[in-house]
Design a protein around this motif. Structure first.
Motif, PDB file in Angstrom:
ATOM      1  N   GLY A  14       0.841  -1.195   0.000  1.00 27.16           N
ATOM      2  CA  GLY A  14       0.000   0.000   0.000  1.00 27.16           C
ATOM      3  C   GLY A  14       0.876   1.246   0.000  1.00 27.16           C
ATOM      4  O   GLY A  14       2.079   1.188   0.277  1.00 27.16           O
ATOM      5  N   LYS A  15       0.280   2.372  -0.295  1.00 29.63           N
ATOM      6  CA  LYS A  15       1.051   3.615  -0.401  1.00 29.63           C
ATOM      7  C   LYS A  15       1.010   4.378   0.925  1.00 29.63           C
ATOM      8  O   LYS A  15       0.371   5.413   1.057  1.00 29.63           O
ATOM      9  N   TYR A  16       1.725   3.846   1.912  1.00 28.37           N
ATOM     10  CA  TYR A  16       1.835   4.477   3.221  1.00 28.37           C
ATOM     11  C   TYR A  16       3.260   4.992   3.398  1.00 28.37           C
ATOM     12  O   TYR A  16       4.191   4.447   2.817  1.00 28.37           O
ATOM     13  N   PHE A  17       3.404   5.984   4.233  1.00 30.45           N
ATOM     14  CA  PHE A  17       4.745   6.436   4.582  1.00 30.45           C
ATOM     15  C   PHE A  17       5.303   5.522   5.660  1.00 30.45           C
ATOM     16  O   PHE A  17       4.561   4.985   6.475  1.00 30.45           O
ATOM     17  N   GLY A  18       6.616   5.353   5.656  1.00 28.91           N
ATOM     18  CA  GLY A  18       7.270   4.595   6.702  1.00 28.91           C
ATOM     19  C   GLY A  18       7.938   5.535   7.686  1.00 28.91           C
ATOM     20  O   GLY A  18       8.160   6.712   7.379  1.00 28.91           O
ATOM     21  N   LYS A  19       8.218   5.020   8.849  1.00 23.25           N
ATOM     22  CA  LYS A  19       9.008   5.745   9.851  1.00 23.25           C
ATOM     23  C   LYS A  19      10.189   4.854  10.166  1.00 23.25           C
ATOM     24  O   LYS A  19      10.029   3.760  10.711  1.00 23.25           O
ATOM     25  N   LEU A  20      11.380   5.285   9.785  1.00 24.26           N
ATOM     26  CA  LEU A  20      12.581   4.473   9.933  1.00 24.26           C
ATOM     27  C   LEU A  20      13.354   4.899  11.173  1.00 24.26           C
ATOM     28  O   LEU A  20      13.723   6.069  11.316  1.00 24.26           O
ATOM     29  N   ALA A  21      13.587   3.946  12.060  1.00 17.73           N
ATOM     30  CA  ALA A  21      14.358   4.206  13.272  1.00 17.73           C
ATOM     31  C   ALA A  21      15.759   3.628  13.116  1.00 17.73           C
ATOM     32  O   ALA A  21      15.927   2.471  12.728  1.00 17.73           O
ATOM     33  N   THR A  22      16.743   4.470  13.409  1.00  9.09           N
ATOM     34  CA  THR A  22      18.150   4.061  13.430  1.00  9.09           C
ATOM     35  C   THR A  22      18.714   4.474  14.781  1.00  9.09           C
ATOM     36  O   THR A  22      18.033   5.126  15.577  1.00  9.09           O
ATOM     37  N   THR A  23      19.963   4.124  15.029  1.00 11.03           N
ATOM     38  CA  THR A  23      20.578   4.419  16.314  1.00 11.03           C
ATOM     39  C   THR A  23      21.683   5.455  16.157  1.00 11.03           C
ATOM     40  O   THR A  23      22.590   5.286  15.345  1.00 11.03           O
ATOM     41  N   MET A  24      21.579   6.517  16.947  1.00 12.19           N
ATOM     42  CA  MET A  24      22.601   7.563  16.952  1.00 12.19           C
ATOM     43  C   MET A  24      23.872   7.042  17.628  1.00 12.19           C
ATOM     44  O   MET A  24      23.845   6.027  18.334  1.00 12.19           O
ATOM     45  N   LYS A  25      24.954   7.753  17.431  1.00  9.14           N
ATOM     46  CA  LYS A  25      26.246   7.363  18.002  1.00  9.14           C
ATOM     47  C   LYS A  25      26.174   7.207  19.520  1.00  9.14           C
ATOM     48  O   LYS A  25      26.790   6.321  20.101  1.00  9.14           O
ATOM     49  N   ASP A  26      25.364   8.061  20.190  1.00 12.48           N
ATOM     50  CA  ASP A  26      25.250   7.995  21.653  1.00 12.48           C
ATOM     51  C   ASP A  26      24.231   6.952  22.120  1.00 12.48           C
ATOM     52  O   ASP A  26      23.953   6.834  23.303  1.00 12.48           O
ATOM     53  N   ILE A  34       9.881   8.229   5.776  1.00 10.35           N
ATOM     54  CA  ILE A  34      10.515   7.848   4.512  1.00 10.35           C
ATOM     55  C   ILE A  34       9.505   7.258   3.540  1.00 10.35           C
ATOM     56  O   ILE A  34       8.454   6.767   3.931  1.00 10.35           O
ATOM     57  N   TRP A  35       9.891   7.304   2.278  1.00  5.86           N
ATOM     58  CA  TRP A  35       9.245   6.514   1.243  1.00  5.86           C
ATOM     59  C   TRP A  35       9.952   5.161   1.247  1.00  5.86           C
ATOM     60  O   TRP A  35      11.150   5.067   1.548  1.00  5.86           O
ATOM     61  N   TYR A  36       9.236   4.122   0.901  1.00  9.56           N
ATOM     62  CA  TYR A  36       9.830   2.784   0.833  1.00  9.56           C
ATOM     63  C   TYR A  36       9.143   2.003  -0.276  1.00  9.56           C
ATOM     64  O   TYR A  36       8.068   2.368  -0.753  1.00  9.56           O
ATOM     65  N   MET A  37       9.766   0.909  -0.675  1.00  9.93           N
ATOM     66  CA  MET A  37       9.119  -0.042  -1.584  1.00  9.93           C
ATOM     67  C   MET A  37       9.562  -1.442  -1.185  1.00  9.93           C
ATOM     68  O   MET A  37      10.629  -1.621  -0.589  1.00  9.93           O
ATOM     69  N   LEU A  38       8.723  -2.397  -1.496  1.00  8.71           N
ATOM     70  CA  LEU A  38       8.977  -3.793  -1.169  1.00  8.71           C
ATOM     71  C   LEU A  38       9.428  -4.511  -2.436  1.00  8.71           C
ATOM     72  O   LEU A  38       8.819  -4.351  -3.489  1.00  8.71           O
ATOM     73  N   GLU A  39      10.508  -5.278  -2.322  1.00 11.61           N
ATOM     74  CA  GLU A  39      11.000  -6.030  -3.478  1.00 11.61           C
ATOM     75  C   GLU A  39      11.606  -7.344  -2.994  1.00 11.61           C
ATOM     76  O   GLU A  39      12.554  -7.349  -2.207  1.00 11.61           O
ATOM     77  N   ASP A  40      11.060  -8.451  -3.462  1.00 11.19           N
ATOM     78  CA  ASP A  40      11.560  -9.786  -3.107  1.00 11.19           C
ATOM     79  C   ASP A  40      11.668  -9.992  -1.596  1.00 11.19           C
ATOM     80  O   ASP A  40      12.654 -10.538  -1.106  1.00 11.19           O
TER      81      ASP A  40
END
Length: 132
Positions: A14-26, A34-40
């Protein structure tokens, strides 16, 4: 890699926005829409190489992606990598078309995104939680 349930895969297409969580240095979390797409069975996102998420993933590849439509949601926990074998310009064009339509997406890719140094990030799901 966690195989995606058909209901989860359908939702992620579906055409939903994603929220991507990463970890800061601290160690603190960094979350960005983010925009995203699914592939394989993998999730692809695209970013400029000057963004915080790009540097965070290069240092620590653990990520979490939330895709929601209010309460119905999918959370993907996984490992990310820079997909250097992919054409990042082609991927951002595909994402722009997915989210803004063919004409606007192609125009944005040509006039804006292709002028930036970009990277495609591939997320391999390890655990998926959903409420659909």
């Amino acid at each position: 890699m966690s195989k995606l349930d058909p209901k989860v895969e359908k939702f992620l297409k579906g055409k939903y926005f994603g929220k991507l969580a990463t970890t800061m240095k601290d160690g603190s979390p960094h979350v960005t829409p983010i925009w995203y797409m699914l592939e394989d069975g993998k999730v692809l996102v695209n970013t400029t190489t000057s963004r915080v998420k790009y540097f965070n993933i290069k240092r620590d590849n653990r990520v979490c992606l939330l895709v929601d439509d209010g309460y119905p949601h999918v959370i993907v926990f996984g490992k990310a990598r820079m997909a250097k074998e992919r054409d990042a310009n082609k991927d951002i064009e595909s994402l722009a078309i997915r989210y803004t339509g063919a004409q606007a997406g192609r125009k944005a890719a040509r006039e804006r995104y292709w002028k930036q140094e970009r990277a495609t990030i591939e997320i391999t799901p390890e655990r998926v939680v959903s409420q659909l």
